[in-house]
Design a protein around this motif. Structure first.
Motif, PDB file in Angstrom:
ATOM      1  N   GLY A   1      17.170  50.779 -11.688  1.00 24.89           N
ATOM      2  CA  GLY A   1      15.915  51.484 -11.416  1.00 24.89           C
ATOM      3  C   GLY A   1      16.136  52.933 -11.040  1.00 24.89           C
ATOM      4  O   GLY A   1      15.386  53.830 -11.438  1.00 24.89           O
TER       5      GLY A   1
ATOM      6  N   THR B   1      16.624  49.219  -7.647  1.00 25.06           N
ATOM      7  CA  THR B   1      17.926  48.711  -8.038  1.00 25.06           C
ATOM      8  C   THR B   1      18.751  49.864  -8.591  1.00 25.06           C
ATOM      9  O   THR B   1      18.243  50.982  -8.793  1.00 25.06           O
ATOM     10  CB  THR B   1      17.800  47.616  -9.103  1.00 25.06           C
TER      11      THR B   1
ATOM     12  N   GLU C   1       9.913  46.245 -17.129  1.00 22.75           N
ATOM     13  CA  GLU C   1      11.179  45.556 -16.888  1.00 22.75           C
ATOM     14  C   GLU C   1      11.517  44.613 -18.038  1.00 22.75           C
ATOM     15  O   GLU C   1      12.675  44.517 -18.460  1.00 22.75           O
ATOM     16  CB  GLU C   1      11.103  44.779 -15.567  1.00 22.75           C
TER      17      GLU C   1
ATOM     18  N   VAL D   1      15.930  44.745 -17.722  1.00 18.02           N
ATOM     19  CA  VAL D   1      16.596  44.918 -16.420  1.00 18.02           C
ATOM     20  C   VAL D   1      15.542  44.878 -15.318  1.00 18.02           C
ATOM     21  O   VAL D   1      14.347  45.093 -15.554  1.00 18.02           O
ATOM     22  CB  VAL D   1      17.372  46.258 -16.338  1.00 18.02           C
ATOM     23  N   ARG D   2      16.004  44.578 -14.085  1.00 19.29           N
ATOM     24  CA  ARG D   2      15.112  44.654 -12.928  1.00 19.29           C
ATOM     25  C   ARG D   2      15.197  46.056 -12.334  1.00 19.29           C
ATOM     26  O   ARG D   2      16.294  46.574 -12.086  1.00 19.29           O
ATOM     27  CB  ARG D   2      15.499  43.609 -11.880  1.00 19.29           C
TER      28      ARG D   2
ATOM     29  N   GLN E   1      13.609  45.906  -6.272  1.00 23.03           N
ATOM     30  CA  GLN E   1      13.794  44.734  -5.427  1.00 23.03           C
ATOM     31  C   GLN E   1      12.550  44.614  -4.560  1.00 23.03           C
ATOM     32  O   GLN E   1      12.221  45.517  -3.785  1.00 23.03           O
ATOM     33  CB  GLN E   1      15.034  44.896  -4.525  1.00 23.03           C
ATOM     34  N   ARG E   2      11.820  43.484  -4.720  1.00 22.66           N
ATOM     35  CA  ARG E   2      10.555  43.319  -4.036  1.00 22.66           C
ATOM     36  C   ARG E   2      10.705  42.372  -2.839  1.00 22.66           C
ATOM     37  O   ARG E   2      11.412  41.381  -2.935  1.00 22.66           O
ATOM     38  CB  ARG E   2       9.505  42.760  -4.985  1.00 22.66           C
TER      39      ARG E   2
ATOM     40  N   SER F   1       6.169  44.924 -14.424  1.00 22.26           N
ATOM     41  CA  SER F   1       6.785  43.739 -15.033  1.00 22.26           C
ATOM     42  C   SER F   1       6.940  43.914 -16.535  1.00 22.26           C
ATOM     43  O   SER F   1       7.956  43.519 -17.124  1.00 22.26           O
ATOM     44  CB  SER F   1       5.924  42.505 -14.733  1.00 22.26           C
TER      45      SER F   1
END
Length: 293
Positions: free
Chosen positions: A63, A60, A42, A47-48, A51-52, A39
């Motif tokens: 990612g 992503t 990110e 950005v993320r 995907q959890r 976290s």
């Protein structure tokens, strides 16, 4: 700029393990601690990365891009750390040197260098020919004379004098020459170059010298002179002990003659290894400290 590469390393571990639990087990921390590091990364990047869901994780698009570049960044950081660690160590490895076949040339300096850098191994090749340093794989060469070569860098070294000497036993039987011309009445031990085939000139002007013995060995000339077989012309660096203990005596004031120059040569186009850089710096210090009297 990342606050810490360690967060990036945690992300890469998560991506490779496919879960926070697996990454935490490998890293020796809890899954919640891993989640907090992801976290934070990110938030820093804006950005993320993952995907959890309750059952799985997926990268992503961002990612996936960070994963590829992040691996390269960590590899570069690891390589840089290894180089810095190596730079802090004493130089080591093999140092190949070409030297003229003169007994005693730079022996004190080479011995002192090995004492300071014991991890460096010296391979000394004595030859009168001017080796091709680059083609023959030498790190450096020590040569007699001035000379110049655009492919090589050069450092002037202290050099030596050529002395006309004889043993007390010879002088007792044959007397001492009173002038350079008087050498014509004595047995002379000469050196013939194996390269040119010429007899070595003595430090005397306009004097024709006959030879009782000719050889191409420094050691042989010294031994014949010590045995009282004649007068020889030898480098002072090769006969220091014999002069100090009186087994040889300098004649005709030759111990006040001009010095023969020596040079250290090494390739100018080649990046210096740690051991060669240390050797050049050491020899530069020795040359600066040398006494020329």
């Amino acid at each position: 700029m990342l606050a810490s590469l360690s967060d990036l390393a945690v992300f890469i571990t998560v991506a490779e393990q496919g879960s926070f639990v697996g990454a935490g087990r490998l890293l020796g921390v809890s899954a919640s601690a891993v989640g907090k590091r992801i976290s934070r990364l990110e938030a820093e990047l804006g950005v993320r990365l993952l995907q959890r869901s309750t059952r799985s994780l997926a990268l992503t698009a961002e990612g996936d891009a960070v994963l590829g570049r992040g691996r390269r960044m960590l590899e570069e950081a690891s390589a840089m750390a290894a180089e810095l660690e190596q730079a802090g160590k004493l130089p080591g490895g093999l140092l190949r040197l070409s030297l003229p076949p003169i007994g005693g040339v730079m022996m004190a300096e080479l011995s002192a260098f090995q004492q300071r850098f014991p991890e460096v191994s010296l391979e000394l090749d004595y030859s009168e020919r001017n080796v091709d340093i680059i083609e023959e794989g030498f790190d450096a060469a020590i040569r007699v004379g001035e000379g110049d070569d655009g492919k090589l860098r050069s450092l002037a070294l202290p050099g030596f004098r050529r002395l006309i000497v004889a043993a007390p036993d010879y002088l007792a039987r044959h007397g001492s020459p009173r002038s350079p011309a008087g050498l014509a009445d004595h047995r002379l031990i000469h050196y013939r170059s194996p390269n040119s085939g010429k007899l070595e000139d003595w430090p005397l002007a306009d004097t024709s010298l006959s030879a009782a013995l000719v050889c191409n060995s420094m050691h042989a000339r010294l031994e014949f002179a010590l045995q009282g077989q004649g007068i020889a012309c030898l480098p002072d660096i090769s006969i220091r002990r014999e002069l100090d203990d009186g087994r040889l005596r300098p004649l005709l004031n030759s111990d006040s003659g001009e010095r023969v120059p020596l040079r250290l040569l090494w390739p100018s186009s080649r990046g210096l290894s740690a051991r060669m850089a240390a050797f050049v710096d050491f020899m530069r210090q020795m040359a600066g400290e040398a006494e020329y009297g």
